[in-house]
Design a protein around this motif. Structure first.
Motif, PDB file in Angstrom:
ATOM      1  N   LEU A  33      37.784  44.222  28.953  1.00 30.82           N
ATOM      2  CA  LEU A  33      38.447  42.927  28.894  1.00 30.82           C
ATOM      3  C   LEU A  33      39.293  42.783  27.635  1.00 30.82           C
ATOM      4  N   GLU A  34      38.788  43.303  26.536  1.00 30.54           N
ATOM      5  CA  GLU A  34      39.531  43.214  25.280  1.00 30.54           C
ATOM      6  C   GLU A  34      40.877  43.931  25.387  1.00 30.54           C
ATOM      7  N   ARG A  35      40.903  45.074  26.057  1.00 29.29           N
ATOM      8  CA  ARG A  35      42.159  45.827  26.219  1.00 29.29           C
ATOM      9  C   ARG A  35      43.201  45.050  27.015  1.00 29.29           C
ATOM     10  N   ARG A  49      40.995  31.158  30.850  1.00 32.36           N
ATOM     11  CA  ARG A  49      40.169  31.620  31.967  1.00 32.36           C
ATOM     12  C   ARG A  49      41.041  31.735  33.199  1.00 32.36           C
ATOM     13  N   ALA A  50      40.574  32.525  34.127  1.00 35.03           N
ATOM     14  CA  ALA A  50      41.264  32.672  35.404  1.00 35.03           C
ATOM     15  C   ALA A  50      40.217  32.905  36.481  1.00 35.03           C
ATOM     16  N   VAL A  51      40.549  32.490  37.685  1.00 34.38           N
ATOM     17  CA  VAL A  51      39.693  32.747  38.838  1.00 34.38           C
ATOM     18  C   VAL A  51      40.545  33.458  39.874  1.00 34.38           C
ATOM     19  N   LEU A  52      40.036  34.599  40.338  1.00 32.40           N
ATOM     20  CA  LEU A  52      40.716  35.385  41.360  1.00 32.40           C
ATOM     21  C   LEU A  52      39.940  35.311  42.666  1.00 32.40           C
ATOM     22  N   LEU A  53      40.652  35.317  43.770  1.00 29.81           N
ATOM     23  CA  LEU A  53      40.040  35.401  45.090  1.00 29.81           C
ATOM     24  C   LEU A  53      40.439  36.754  45.650  1.00 29.81           C
ATOM     25  N   CYS A  54      39.441  37.606  45.942  1.00 30.23           N
ATOM     26  CA  CYS A  54      39.699  38.993  46.306  1.00 30.23           C
ATOM     27  C   CYS A  54      38.947  39.391  47.573  1.00 30.23           C
ATOM     28  N   VAL A  55      39.468  40.397  48.257  1.00 29.30           N
ATOM     29  CA  VAL A  55      38.811  40.990  49.421  1.00 29.30           C
ATOM     30  C   VAL A  55      37.939  42.145  48.936  1.00 29.30           C
ATOM     31  N   VAL A  56      36.708  42.214  49.429  1.00 24.64           N
ATOM     32  CA  VAL A  56      35.806  43.306  49.084  1.00 24.64           C
ATOM     33  C   VAL A  56      36.060  44.483  50.038  1.00 24.64           C
ATOM     34  N   GLN A  57      36.283  45.665  49.463  1.00 27.97           N
ATOM     35  CA  GLN A  57      36.502  46.881  50.239  1.00 27.97           C
ATOM     36  C   GLN A  57      35.165  47.533  50.595  1.00 27.97           C
ATOM     37  N   ARG A  58      35.200  48.551  51.449  1.00 26.64           N
ATOM     38  CA  ARG A  58      33.950  49.189  51.897  1.00 26.64           C
ATOM     39  C   ARG A  58      33.158  49.807  50.759  1.00 26.64           C
ATOM     40  N   ASP A  59      33.849  50.234  49.686  1.00 24.77           N
ATOM     41  CA  ASP A  59      33.142  50.820  48.546  1.00 24.77           C
ATOM     42  C   ASP A  59      32.748  49.773  47.497  1.00 24.77           C
ATOM     43  N   GLY A  60      33.025  48.506  47.772  1.00 26.71           N
ATOM     44  CA  GLY A  60      32.691  47.430  46.841  1.00 26.71           C
ATOM     45  C   GLY A  60      33.816  47.082  45.883  1.00 26.71           C
ATOM     46  N   SER A  61      34.882  47.874  45.873  1.00 26.29           N
ATOM     47  CA  SER A  61      36.012  47.550  45.006  1.00 26.29           C
ATOM     48  C   SER A  61      36.733  46.311  45.545  1.00 26.29           C
ATOM     49  N   LEU A  62      37.573  45.739  44.708  1.00 25.97           N
ATOM     50  CA  LEU A  62      38.289  44.525  45.075  1.00 25.97           C
ATOM     51  C   LEU A  62      39.753  44.851  45.354  1.00 25.97           C
ATOM     52  N   ALA A  63      40.336  44.160  46.308  1.00 24.82           N
ATOM     53  CA  ALA A  63      41.739  44.374  46.671  1.00 24.82           C
ATOM     54  C   ALA A  63      42.361  43.044  47.072  1.00 24.82           C
ATOM     55  N   ASP A  64      43.681  43.042  47.145  1.00 20.52           N
ATOM     56  CA  ASP A  64      44.432  41.865  47.613  1.00 20.52           C
ATOM     57  C   ASP A  64      44.001  40.589  46.888  1.00 20.52           C
ATOM     58  N   ALA A  80      46.227  39.014  33.429  1.00 24.71           N
ATOM     59  CA  ALA A  80      45.240  39.839  32.725  1.00 24.71           C
ATOM     60  C   ALA A  80      43.972  39.995  33.556  1.00 24.71           C
ATOM     61  N   ALA A  81      43.520  38.914  34.168  1.00 25.66           N
ATOM     62  CA  ALA A  81      42.329  38.993  35.023  1.00 25.66           C
ATOM     63  C   ALA A  81      42.590  39.907  36.219  1.00 25.66           C
ATOM     64  N   ALA A  82      43.795  39.803  36.802  1.00 24.99           N
ATOM     65  CA  ALA A  82      44.135  40.661  37.940  1.00 24.99           C
ATOM     66  C   ALA A  82      44.107  42.137  37.543  1.00 24.99           C
ATOM     67  N   GLU A  83      44.509  42.444  36.315  1.00 28.73           N
ATOM     68  CA  GLU A  83      44.527  43.834  35.854  1.00 28.73           C
ATOM     69  C   GLU A  83      43.133  44.428  35.697  1.00 28.73           C
ATOM     70  N   ILE A  84      42.136  43.596  35.469  1.00 29.45           N
ATOM     71  CA  ILE A  84      40.790  44.143  35.257  1.00 29.45           C
ATOM     72  C   ILE A  84      39.960  44.192  36.539  1.00 29.45           C
ATOM     73  N   VAL A 103      36.947  34.922  35.282  1.00 30.21           N
ATOM     74  CA  VAL A 103      36.988  35.682  34.030  1.00 30.21           C
ATOM     75  C   VAL A 103      37.357  34.721  32.908  1.00 30.21           C
ATOM     76  N   ARG A 104      36.610  34.814  31.821  1.00 30.15           N
ATOM     77  CA  ARG A 104      36.876  33.952  30.658  1.00 30.15           C
ATOM     78  C   ARG A 104      37.266  34.837  29.482  1.00 30.15           C
ATOM     79  N   PHE A 105      38.337  34.459  28.795  1.00 29.73           N
ATOM     80  CA  PHE A 105      38.820  35.173  27.629  1.00 29.73           C
ATOM     81  C   PHE A 105      38.619  34.288  26.411  1.00 29.73           C
ATOM     82  N   GLU A 106      37.974  34.844  25.378  1.00 30.24           N
ATOM     83  CA  GLU A 106      37.731  34.086  24.167  1.00 30.24           C
ATOM     84  C   GLU A 106      38.085  34.951  22.953  1.00 30.24           C
ATOM     85  N   VAL A 107      38.535  34.313  21.898  1.00 28.44           N
ATOM     86  CA  VAL A 107      38.820  34.995  20.648  1.00 28.44           C
ATOM     87  C   VAL A 107      37.569  34.891  19.779  1.00 28.44           C
ATOM     88  N   ALA A 108      37.106  36.033  19.281  1.00 27.09           N
ATOM     89  CA  ALA A 108      35.915  36.048  18.446  1.00 27.09           C
ATOM     90  C   ALA A 108      36.176  35.289  17.149  1.00 27.09           C
TER      91      ALA A 108
END
Length: 109
Positions: A33-35, A49-64, A80-84, A103-108
């Motif tokens: 996430l930091e990257r 913060r961001a919220v994504l709505l994704c389709v679960v693939q057969r291997d559990g990965s996320l798409a679309d 940024a959330a979409a990239e991770i 996903v929540r992004f915070e500065v330490a």
């Protein structure tokens, strides 16, 4: 200014995922996430913060994935959330269904 002095003065990102439902089998690490923390948001110490709505693939990965929401807008947190999403895995039994990935992004401090 020397590069090492600049690096020491730059803010440090701390990003976390907040999820519910217990269906995640893998989530991004703090380093993942930091990257992907939006550069200008990190520089100015903006949390988001961001919220994504994704389709679960057969291997559990996320798409679309679609960005459902991002706060504050205009700082790049949705992108940024979409990239991770490649670091998320959901229970493969959910294949073909949709999941929300908040996903929540915070500065330490």
């Amino acid at each position: 200014m020397a590069a090492s002095a600049q690096a020491a003065a730059e803010p440090k990102a701390a990003a976390t995922t907040t999820t519910g439902g217990g269906f995640w089998t893998q989530q991004p690490s703090g380093a993942d996430l930091e990257r992907h923390y939006p550069f200008f948001a990190l520089f100015f110490g903006v949390r988001g913060r961001a919220v994504l709505l994704c389709v679960v693939q057969r291997d559990g990965s996320l798409a679309d994935c679609d960005i459902e929401s991002e706060e504050p807008e205009g700082w790049g947190f949705g992108q940024a959330a979409a990239e991770i999403t490649r670091y998320f895995r959901a229970d493969p039994r959910l294949a073909g269904g949709y999941v929300r990935a908040p996903v929540r992004f915070e500065v330490a401090e």
